[in-house]
Write a protein that holds these residues in place. Structure first.
Motif, PDB file in Angstrom:
ATOM      1  N   TYR A  21       0.829  -1.200   0.000  1.00  0.00           N
ATOM      2  CA  TYR A  21       0.000   0.000   0.000  1.00  0.00           C
ATOM      3  C   TYR A  21       0.871   1.261   0.000  1.00  0.00           C
ATOM      4  O   TYR A  21       0.541   2.253  -0.649  1.00  0.00           O
ATOM      5  CB  TYR A  21      -0.988   0.029   1.166  1.00  0.00           C
ATOM      6  CG  TYR A  21      -1.955   1.171   0.991  1.00  0.00           C
ATOM      7  CD1 TYR A  21      -3.021   1.051   0.118  1.00  0.00           C
ATOM      8  CD2 TYR A  21      -1.735   2.393   1.620  1.00  0.00           C
ATOM      9  CE1 TYR A  21      -3.878   2.115  -0.118  1.00  0.00           C
ATOM     10  CE2 TYR A  21      -2.581   3.463   1.394  1.00  0.00           C
ATOM     11  CZ  TYR A  21      -3.653   3.324   0.526  1.00  0.00           C
ATOM     12  OH  TYR A  21      -4.479   4.388   0.289  1.00  0.00           O
ATOM     13  N   TYR A  70       3.805   1.590  -1.433  1.00  0.00           N
ATOM     14  CA  TYR A  70       4.231   1.755  -2.821  1.00  0.00           C
ATOM     15  C   TYR A  70       3.102   2.356  -3.655  1.00  0.00           C
ATOM     16  O   TYR A  70       3.306   3.295  -4.427  1.00  0.00           O
ATOM     17  CB  TYR A  70       4.627   0.410  -3.439  1.00  0.00           C
ATOM     18  CG  TYR A  70       6.091   0.134  -3.414  1.00  0.00           C
ATOM     19  CD1 TYR A  70       6.918   0.604  -4.426  1.00  0.00           C
ATOM     20  CD2 TYR A  70       6.664  -0.609  -2.401  1.00  0.00           C
ATOM     21  CE1 TYR A  70       8.275   0.341  -4.416  1.00  0.00           C
ATOM     22  CE2 TYR A  70       8.022  -0.876  -2.378  1.00  0.00           C
ATOM     23  CZ  TYR A  70       8.816  -0.394  -3.395  1.00  0.00           C
ATOM     24  OH  TYR A  70      10.154  -0.648  -3.394  1.00  0.00           O
ATOM     25  N   PHE A  71       1.907   1.773  -3.524  1.00  0.00           N
ATOM     26  CA  PHE A  71       0.764   2.242  -4.298  1.00  0.00           C
ATOM     27  C   PHE A  71       0.487   3.715  -4.001  1.00  0.00           C
ATOM     28  O   PHE A  71       0.357   4.530  -4.910  1.00  0.00           O
ATOM     29  CB  PHE A  71      -0.476   1.394  -3.995  1.00  0.00           C
ATOM     30  CG  PHE A  71      -1.701   1.883  -4.711  1.00  0.00           C
ATOM     31  CD1 PHE A  71      -1.900   1.585  -6.049  1.00  0.00           C
ATOM     32  CD2 PHE A  71      -2.636   2.655  -4.051  1.00  0.00           C
ATOM     33  CE1 PHE A  71      -3.021   2.060  -6.723  1.00  0.00           C
ATOM     34  CE2 PHE A  71      -3.764   3.130  -4.707  1.00  0.00           C
ATOM     35  CZ  PHE A  71      -3.949   2.830  -6.049  1.00  0.00           C
ATOM     36  N   ASP A  72       0.406   4.041  -2.738  1.00  0.00           N
ATOM     37  CA  ASP A  72       0.101   5.403  -2.319  1.00  0.00           C
ATOM     38  C   ASP A  72       1.161   6.379  -2.829  1.00  0.00           C
ATOM     39  O   ASP A  72       0.835   7.452  -3.347  1.00  0.00           O
ATOM     40  CB  ASP A  72      -0.006   5.449  -0.789  1.00  0.00           C
ATOM     41  CG  ASP A  72      -0.560   6.763  -0.289  1.00  0.00           C
ATOM     42  OD1 ASP A  72      -1.673   7.135  -0.706  1.00  0.00           O
ATOM     43  OD2 ASP A  72       0.117   7.411   0.536  1.00  0.00           O
ATOM     44  N   ILE A 124       2.374  -4.565  -7.972  1.00  0.00           N
ATOM     45  CA  ILE A 124       2.143  -3.209  -7.450  1.00  0.00           C
ATOM     46  C   ILE A 124       2.494  -2.155  -8.494  1.00  0.00           C
ATOM     47  O   ILE A 124       1.794  -1.144  -8.624  1.00  0.00           O
ATOM     48  CB  ILE A 124       2.850  -2.970  -6.097  1.00  0.00           C
ATOM     49  CG1 ILE A 124       2.137  -1.837  -5.334  1.00  0.00           C
ATOM     50  CG2 ILE A 124       4.324  -2.682  -6.260  1.00  0.00           C
ATOM     51  CD1 ILE A 124       0.701  -2.099  -4.974  1.00  0.00           C
ATOM     52  N   HIS A 125       3.544  -2.383  -9.276  1.00  0.00           N
ATOM     53  CA  HIS A 125       3.872  -1.422 -10.330  1.00  0.00           C
ATOM     54  C   HIS A 125       2.769  -1.414 -11.385  1.00  0.00           C
ATOM     55  O   HIS A 125       2.401  -0.351 -11.897  1.00  0.00           O
ATOM     56  CB  HIS A 125       5.235  -1.707 -10.942  1.00  0.00           C
ATOM     57  CG  HIS A 125       6.380  -1.396 -10.026  1.00  0.00           C
ATOM     58  ND1 HIS A 125       6.556  -0.159  -9.446  1.00  0.00           N
ATOM     59  CD2 HIS A 125       7.405  -2.162  -9.582  1.00  0.00           C
ATOM     60  CE1 HIS A 125       7.644  -0.178  -8.687  1.00  0.00           C
ATOM     61  NE2 HIS A 125       8.168  -1.382  -8.748  1.00  0.00           N
ATOM     62  N   LEU A 139      -0.408  -2.113 -10.832  1.00  0.00           N
ATOM     63  CA  LEU A 139      -1.558  -1.458 -10.219  1.00  0.00           C
ATOM     64  C   LEU A 139      -1.398   0.059 -10.219  1.00  0.00           C
ATOM     65  O   LEU A 139      -2.339   0.794 -10.535  1.00  0.00           O
ATOM     66  CB  LEU A 139      -1.776  -1.987  -8.798  1.00  0.00           C
ATOM     67  CG  LEU A 139      -3.058  -1.559  -8.097  1.00  0.00           C
ATOM     68  CD1 LEU A 139      -4.292  -2.000  -8.878  1.00  0.00           C
ATOM     69  CD2 LEU A 139      -3.091  -2.141  -6.679  1.00  0.00           C
ATOM     70  N   VAL A 140      -0.206   0.529  -9.907  1.00  0.00           N
ATOM     71  CA  VAL A 140       0.058   1.975  -9.944  1.00  0.00           C
ATOM     72  C   VAL A 140      -0.134   2.498 -11.368  1.00  0.00           C
ATOM     73  O   VAL A 140      -0.777   3.529 -11.581  1.00  0.00           O
ATOM     74  CB  VAL A 140       1.476   2.312  -9.420  1.00  0.00           C
ATOM     75  CG1 VAL A 140       1.854   3.764  -9.727  1.00  0.00           C
ATOM     76  CG2 VAL A 140       1.570   2.039  -7.930  1.00  0.00           C
ATOM     77  N   HIS A 172      -3.824   2.610 -12.324  1.00  0.00           N
ATOM     78  CA  HIS A 172      -4.485   3.706 -11.623  1.00  0.00           C
ATOM     79  C   HIS A 172      -4.066   5.062 -12.202  1.00  0.00           C
ATOM     80  O   HIS A 172      -4.906   5.935 -12.410  1.00  0.00           O
ATOM     81  CB  HIS A 172      -4.176   3.640 -10.124  1.00  0.00           C
ATOM     82  CG  HIS A 172      -4.989   4.590  -9.323  1.00  0.00           C
ATOM     83  ND1 HIS A 172      -6.263   4.307  -8.902  1.00  0.00           N
ATOM     84  CD2 HIS A 172      -4.723   5.842  -8.904  1.00  0.00           C
ATOM     85  CE1 HIS A 172      -6.748   5.346  -8.247  1.00  0.00           C
ATOM     86  NE2 HIS A 172      -5.822   6.292  -8.223  1.00  0.00           N
ATOM     87  N   SER A 188      -9.365   2.436 -13.669  1.00  0.00           N
ATOM     88  CA  SER A 188      -9.817   1.913 -12.378  1.00  0.00           C
ATOM     89  C   SER A 188     -11.310   1.599 -12.438  1.00  0.00           C
ATOM     90  O   SER A 188     -12.053   1.881 -11.524  1.00  0.00           O
ATOM     91  CB  SER A 188      -9.500   2.914 -11.255  1.00  0.00           C
ATOM     92  OG  SER A 188     -10.041   4.180 -11.564  1.00  0.00           O
ATOM     93  N   PRO A 213      -8.252  -0.505  -4.831  1.00  0.00           N
ATOM     94  CA  PRO A 213      -6.881  -1.005  -4.691  1.00  0.00           C
ATOM     95  C   PRO A 213      -6.645  -1.699  -3.352  1.00  0.00           C
ATOM     96  O   PRO A 213      -5.860  -2.648  -3.281  1.00  0.00           O
ATOM     97  CB  PRO A 213      -6.014   0.233  -4.841  1.00  0.00           C
ATOM     98  CG  PRO A 213      -6.912   1.393  -4.690  1.00  0.00           C
ATOM     99  CD  PRO A 213      -8.299   0.939  -5.014  1.00  0.00           C
ATOM    100  N   ILE A 247      -5.050  -5.369  -3.325  1.00  0.00           N
ATOM    101  CA  ILE A 247      -3.804  -5.692  -2.620  1.00  0.00           C
ATOM    102  C   ILE A 247      -4.044  -6.843  -1.649  1.00  0.00           C
ATOM    103  O   ILE A 247      -3.264  -7.801  -1.606  1.00  0.00           O
ATOM    104  CB  ILE A 247      -3.228  -4.450  -1.897  1.00  0.00           C
ATOM    105  CG1 ILE A 247      -2.757  -3.411  -2.921  1.00  0.00           C
ATOM    106  CG2 ILE A 247      -2.078  -4.844  -0.962  1.00  0.00           C
ATOM    107  CD1 ILE A 247      -2.411  -2.051  -2.328  1.00  0.00           C
TER     108      ILE A 247
END
Length: 184
Positions: A85, A87-89, A150-151, A153-154, A157, A162, A171, A175
């Protein structure tokens, strides 16, 4: 680090935040700081060197954030959730910096410190998986799979993919569900 060099980094960081990476030019920075062309190049030999200094700071910050999480969360699943999270944030809130860190190719021979920093974070996560023990793949494979997830997903987004009909609108849920694939 001298004051002028740090000020150049600070102004460049602000320009990236306000206008994006592509707006950065050594000429504009020189004007902004009232420095001659030669004075600019005394501190950084080119734009990439300046951007690399910013990326180095970004990796330090991200590593520090992840290290704090590792120190404060004992449950392996909750720990890896918090890391993912984070990383995502970071990626969605700092898209241009994330792009510099993870989408720009940094020549390993010219910028070994950046490769070392990126590898250092990878190893931090890998050690968390080693300690967890109850994972489906090796710690290295699991870390690589987590990074790819995660990369991705980023990127989805950031590209505004999304859509709820694809299940990409939450997300946090993604996750958490992803961790079901990692843990036994």
């Amino acid at each position: 680090m001298n004051d002028t060099k740090q000020k150049l980094i600070q102004i460049t960081r602000q320009m990236i935040d306000d206008q994006g990476i592509d707006a950065i030019s050594m000429r504009e920075l020189g004007k902004e700081m009232n420095l001659s062309r030669s004075a600019m190049y005394r501190h950084f030999k080119n734009k990439d060197d300046l951007l690399a200094a910013i990326v180095a700071e970004n990796f330090e910050m991200l590593t520090g954030n992840i290290s704090k999480i590792i120190e404060s969360v004992n449950d392996p699943r909750k720990l890896l959730y918090a890391i993912l999270y984070t990383y995502f944030d970071y990626g969605v809130k700092n898209q241009e910096h994330y792009r510099l860190m993870f989408r720009k190719h940094w020549d390993k021979e010219l910028y070994p410190a950046l490769h070392y920093s990126a590898f250092g974070i990878f190893k931090l996560v890998e050690r968390c998986l080693e300690k967890a023990g109850n994972i489906r793949k090796s710690p290295t494979q699991s870390t690589a799979i987590m990074y790819a997830f995660i990369h991705g997903l980023v990127e989805l987004h950031s590209a505004q993919h999304s859509e709820s009909e694809k299940g990409l609108d939450n997300p946090i849920h993604l996750i958490d569900s992803f961790l079901d694939l990692i843990f036994i």
